[in-house]
Design a protein around this motif. Structure first.
Motif, mmCIF file in Angstrom:
data_model
loop_
_atom_site.group_PDB
_atom_site.id
_atom_site.type_symbol
_atom_site.label_atom_id
_atom_site.label_comp_id
_atom_site.label_asym_id
_atom_site.label_seq_id
_atom_site.Cartn_x
_atom_site.Cartn_y
_atom_site.Cartn_z
ATOM 1 N N LEU A 64 0.827 -1.206 0.000
ATOM 2 C CA LEU A 64 0.000 0.000 0.000
ATOM 3 C C LEU A 64 0.864 1.259 0.000
ATOM 4 O O LEU A 64 0.544 2.254 -0.653
ATOM 5 C CB LEU A 64 -0.934 -0.006 1.207
ATOM 6 N N SER A 65 1.965 1.216 0.735
ATOM 7 C CA SER A 65 2.870 2.363 0.792
ATOM 8 C C SER A 65 3.464 2.662 -0.575
ATOM 9 O O SER A 65 3.542 3.816 -0.999
ATOM 10 C CB SER A 65 3.995 2.094 1.802
ATOM 11 N N VAL A 66 3.859 1.608 -1.264
ATOM 12 C CA VAL A 66 4.416 1.777 -2.615
ATOM 13 C C VAL A 66 3.364 2.368 -3.550
ATOM 14 O O VAL A 66 3.663 3.265 -4.348
ATOM 15 C CB VAL A 66 4.935 0.436 -3.165
ATOM 16 N N CYS A 67 2.125 1.878 -3.442
ATOM 17 C CA CYS A 67 1.038 2.382 -4.294
ATOM 18 C C CYS A 67 0.775 3.864 -4.025
ATOM 19 O O CYS A 67 0.624 4.662 -4.965
ATOM 20 C CB CYS A 67 -0.248 1.579 -4.045
ATOM 21 N N ILE A 68 0.728 4.230 -2.746
ATOM 22 C CA ILE A 68 0.463 5.622 -2.380
ATOM 23 C C ILE A 68 1.589 6.531 -2.876
ATOM 24 O O ILE A 68 1.342 7.604 -3.443
ATOM 25 C CB ILE A 68 0.283 5.750 -0.859
ATOM 26 N N ILE A 69 2.822 6.101 -2.667
ATOM 27 C CA ILE A 69 3.972 6.899 -3.109
ATOM 28 C C ILE A 69 3.959 7.048 -4.628
ATOM 29 O O ILE A 69 4.246 8.130 -5.168
ATOM 30 C CB ILE A 69 5.280 6.252 -2.630
ATOM 31 N N THR A 70 3.598 5.986 -5.331
ATOM 32 C CA THR A 70 3.539 6.034 -6.800
ATOM 33 C C THR A 70 2.483 7.023 -7.272
ATOM 34 O O THR A 70 2.728 7.842 -8.168
ATOM 35 C CB THR A 70 3.238 4.639 -7.368
ATOM 36 N N VAL A 71 1.296 6.941 -6.660
ATOM 37 C CA VAL A 71 0.205 7.846 -7.043
ATOM 38 C C VAL A 71 0.581 9.293 -6.753
ATOM 39 O O VAL A 71 0.366 10.193 -7.580
ATOM 40 C CB VAL A 71 -1.100 7.470 -6.315
ATOM 41 N N LEU A 103 3.481 15.207 -11.039
ATOM 42 C CA LEU A 103 3.851 15.411 -12.447
ATOM 43 C C LEU A 103 2.749 16.116 -13.235
ATOM 44 O O LEU A 103 2.964 16.519 -14.373
ATOM 45 C CB LEU A 103 4.157 14.067 -13.112
ATOM 46 N N ALA A 104 1.564 16.250 -12.638
ATOM 47 C CA ALA A 104 0.456 16.909 -13.324
ATOM 48 C C ALA A 104 0.829 18.359 -13.616
ATOM 49 O O ALA A 104 1.377 19.058 -12.764
ATOM 50 C CB ALA A 104 -0.801 16.841 -12.463
ATOM 51 N N ASP A 105 0.513 18.813 -14.842
ATOM 52 C CA ASP A 105 0.879 20.171 -15.226
ATOM 53 C C ASP A 105 -0.102 20.726 -16.250
ATOM 54 O O ASP A 105 -1.231 20.252 -16.352
ATOM 55 C CB ASP A 105 2.309 20.211 -15.766
ATOM 56 N N ASN A 106 0.345 21.714 -17.026
ATOM 57 C CA ASN A 106 -0.535 22.399 -17.969
ATOM 58 C C ASN A 106 -0.946 21.529 -19.155
ATOM 59 O O ASN A 106 -1.769 21.935 -19.966
ATOM 60 C CB ASN A 106 0.136 23.666 -18.481
ATOM 61 N N ARG A 107 -0.394 20.324 -19.264
ATOM 62 C CA ARG A 107 -0.787 19.420 -20.338
ATOM 63 C C ARG A 107 -1.634 18.254 -19.828
ATOM 64 O O ARG A 107 -1.965 17.335 -20.578
ATOM 65 C CB ARG A 107 0.472 18.904 -21.048
ATOM 66 N N THR A 108 -1.985 18.297 -18.542
ATOM 67 C CA THR A 108 -2.787 17.212 -17.960
ATOM 68 C C THR A 108 -4.200 17.196 -18.531
ATOM 69 O O THR A 108 -4.728 16.161 -18.898
ATOM 70 C CB THR A 108 -2.827 17.366 -16.425
ATOM 71 N N ASP A 109 -4.829 18.336 -18.573
ATOM 72 C CA ASP A 109 -6.100 18.532 -19.283
ATOM 73 C C ASP A 109 -6.306 20.040 -19.417
ATOM 74 O O ASP A 109 -5.415 20.823 -19.090
ATOM 75 C CB ASP A 109 -7.281 17.832 -18.584
ATOM 76 N N GLU A 110 -7.478 20.437 -19.894
ATOM 77 C CA GLU A 110 -7.715 21.864 -20.148
ATOM 78 C C GLU A 110 -8.016 22.673 -18.890
ATOM 79 O O GLU A 110 -8.061 23.907 -18.955
ATOM 80 C CB GLU A 110 -8.890 22.036 -21.123
ATOM 81 N N TYR A 111 -8.225 22.001 -17.766
ATOM 82 C CA TYR A 111 -8.715 22.693 -16.573
ATOM 83 C C TYR A 111 -7.735 22.684 -15.394
ATOM 84 O O TYR A 111 -7.650 23.659 -14.642
ATOM 85 C CB TYR A 111 -10.033 22.053 -16.111
ATOM 86 N N LEU A 153 -7.593 16.120 -8.764
ATOM 87 C CA LEU A 153 -7.075 14.862 -9.309
ATOM 88 C C LEU A 153 -7.796 13.640 -8.752
ATOM 89 O O LEU A 153 -7.991 12.647 -9.462
ATOM 90 C CB LEU A 153 -5.581 14.760 -9.030
ATOM 91 N N ILE A 154 -8.225 13.701 -7.513
ATOM 92 C CA ILE A 154 -8.898 12.552 -6.894
ATOM 93 C C ILE A 154 -10.381 12.500 -7.246
ATOM 94 O O ILE A 154 -10.918 11.447 -7.593
ATOM 95 C CB ILE A 154 -8.723 12.583 -5.361
ATOM 96 N N SER A 208 -7.662 8.279 -17.067
ATOM 97 C CA SER A 208 -6.729 7.417 -16.348
ATOM 98 C C SER A 208 -5.500 8.239 -15.961
ATOM 99 O O SER A 208 -5.057 9.112 -16.719
ATOM 100 C CB SER A 208 -6.315 6.243 -17.236
ATOM 101 N N TYR A 209 -4.944 7.955 -14.790
ATOM 102 C CA TYR A 209 -3.769 8.712 -14.343
ATOM 103 C C TYR A 209 -2.565 8.518 -15.262
ATOM 104 O O TYR A 209 -1.622 9.309 -15.242
ATOM 105 C CB TYR A 209 -3.407 8.324 -12.914
ATOM 106 N N ARG A 210 -2.607 7.498 -16.103
ATOM 107 C CA ARG A 210 -1.487 7.285 -17.022
ATOM 108 C C ARG A 210 -1.377 8.434 -18.022
ATOM 109 O O ARG A 210 -0.304 8.691 -18.561
ATOM 110 C CB ARG A 210 -1.634 5.962 -17.752
ATOM 111 N N HIS A 211 -2.499 9.132 -18.248
ATOM 112 C CA HIS A 211 -2.457 10.262 -19.172
ATOM 113 C C HIS A 211 -1.551 11.370 -18.659
ATOM 114 O O HIS A 211 -0.988 12.139 -19.449
ATOM 115 C CB HIS A 211 -3.871 10.813 -19.395
ATOM 116 N N ILE A 212 -1.422 11.470 -17.335
ATOM 117 C CA ILE A 212 -0.540 12.492 -16.763
ATOM 118 C C ILE A 212 0.898 12.234 -17.170
ATOM 119 O O ILE A 212 1.702 13.164 -17.307
ATOM 120 C CB ILE A 212 -0.680 12.513 -15.225
#
Length: 306
Positions: free
Chosen positions: A12-19, A25-33, A147-148, A154-158
C-alpha cells in the motif's frame, strides 16, 4: 499474520507513493482545466465558457494594463455556465486585495440556459457536481481535490506529457489561455470538422430547455460581485453563421437581454457577432489562434481607451 500485514502495508505504501509521484507530475498538459486550479489567486479575470478559454489571450490584454495582469479563468459551457458553482469558484480565485481589477465576462446563449426540464430547477443543474463546486482550493499545487474527485481520465495520461484528442493538441499557458492546434498528421479537413460540430450542436440544442432566469440572475450577481474589485465588461465572441442560427433557436433575443443587463449594471457589452464572418474558427465556434489574437488586441485597446 504479521508477515501478511507487513507485506500488505509495504504494498500500500508503494502504491500511495507512486500515485503521489504521478500527481506531482500533473501540469498544464494534464487537461484543459487542472493547471488553472493550481495557480495563485488573481486580481483580474477572464471568465466564461471554452470560447473565452481558447479565444481571449491574456498576453495581448496585459500589454495594455498598467497595474493588473488578467488571468484566463474560463472553462466550458458544461462545467462553468453562470450559476452558484461558478460564482463560488470565482470568489475563491479572486485576490480581494486589489480594487483596480479588470474583469471580462464572456457570454453566450448556452451559459445562461439550462439542460434541466425546468430551466429554473437549480438544485439539479449539472454544474452543481462539476469541479467548479467540488474543488474548494483553486490555488493548490498539486491540486489533490481535482485529481482525486474530478479528473476523469486514467492517471497514465498524466505521464504522456501531452494531451491528444483526436487530431488536436491542447496546452494551457501560464496566464490561463488554452491554446488548441491541429497536429501535423491531421486527417479531418476544416469543412468536415465544421459539419460535425454543427450536427453535434443541433443535437445538443434538443437537450436544452431554454433560457434560465436563474442563470441570468447569477450572471448579474457575478457582475455585481466583481464590480466591487474593479471594472467589468460583457463580451460576446463571434461564431460561424451556422452556429449563430442554432443559438438564435435557443435564445432569440439574447443580445437584447445582454444590452438590458449591461445598461442595468452600468457595464459595457462588447458584441463581436456583428462581424462574425471576418474571423476564422477551428470548429465553427472556437476562434483560431490568429483571430483570437485580433479580438484580444481589440479588447485590450478598448479597455485602455476607457
Amino acid at each position: 499474520m504479521k508477515e501478511f500485514i507487513k507485506t500488505t502495508g509495504l504494498f500500500l505504501s508503494v502504491c500511495i507513493i507512486t500515485v503521489l509521484g504521478v500527481f506531482y507530475l500533473a501540469d498544464n498538459r494534464t487537461d484543459e482545466y487542472y493547471v488553472k486550479l493550481t495557480t495563485p489567486k488573481q486580481s483580474s479575470l477572464i471568465v466564461g465558457s471554452s470560447r473565452a478559454a481558447q479565444g481571449i489571450q491574456p498576453q495581448y490584454i496585459n500589454l495594455q494594463l498598467s497595474n493588473e495582469k488578467i488571468y484566463n479563468y474560463a472553462f466550458s459551457r458544461v462545467h462553468t455556465p453562470y450559476g452558484k458553482a461558478y460564482l463560488n469558484s470565482i470568489k475563491r480565485k479572486l485576490n480581494k486585495q486589489s480594487k483596480d481589477g479588470v474583469f471580462i465576462l464572456e457570454v453566450n446563449p448556452w451559459v445562461i440556459s439550462s439542460q434541466t426540464k425546468n430551466p429554473e430547477d437549480s438544485l439539479n443543474f449539472k454544474d452543481n457536481n462539476s469541479f467548479a463546486e467540488v474543488v474548494k482550493c483553486v490555488n493548490c499545487n498539486p491540486n489533490f481535490e481535482y485529481l482525486i474527485y474530478c479528473y476523469d481520465k486514467s492517471y497514465r495520461h498524466i505521464l504522456l506529457d501531452k494531451i491528444k484528442t483526436k487530431n488536436i493538441k491542447t496546452n494551457v499557458d501560464v496566464n490561463g489561455w488554452c491554446e488548441v492546434e491541429f497536429l501535423k498528421n491531421k486527417t479531418d479537413s476544416f469543412d468536415k470538422i465544421h459539419s460535425q460540430t454543427i450536427k453535434r450542436y443541433s443535437q445538443i440544442l434538443n437537450k436544452y430547455s431554454g433560457v434560465s432566469e436563474t442563470r441570468i440572475s447569477y450572471l448579474e450577481r457575478t457582475i455585481k460581485y466583481l464590480q466591487q474589485y474593479g471594472t467589468t465588461y460583457l463580451v460576446r465572441l463571434p461564431v460561424s453563421t451556422e452556429m449563430l442560427e442554432i443559438e438564435n433557436q435557443l435564445i432569440s433575443d439574447f443580445d437584447v437581454r445582454m444590452e438590458n443587463l449591461s445598461n442595468k449594471l452600468n457595464t459595457e457589452y462588447i458584441n463581436f457577432m456583428m462581424n462574425n464572418e471576418k474571423y476564422n474558427y477551428i470548429d465553427s465556434h472556437h476562434l483560431d489562434k490568429k483571430s483570437g489574437e485580433q479580438i484580444s488586441k481589440y479588447i485590450a485597446e478598448h479597455i485602455k481607451n476607457n
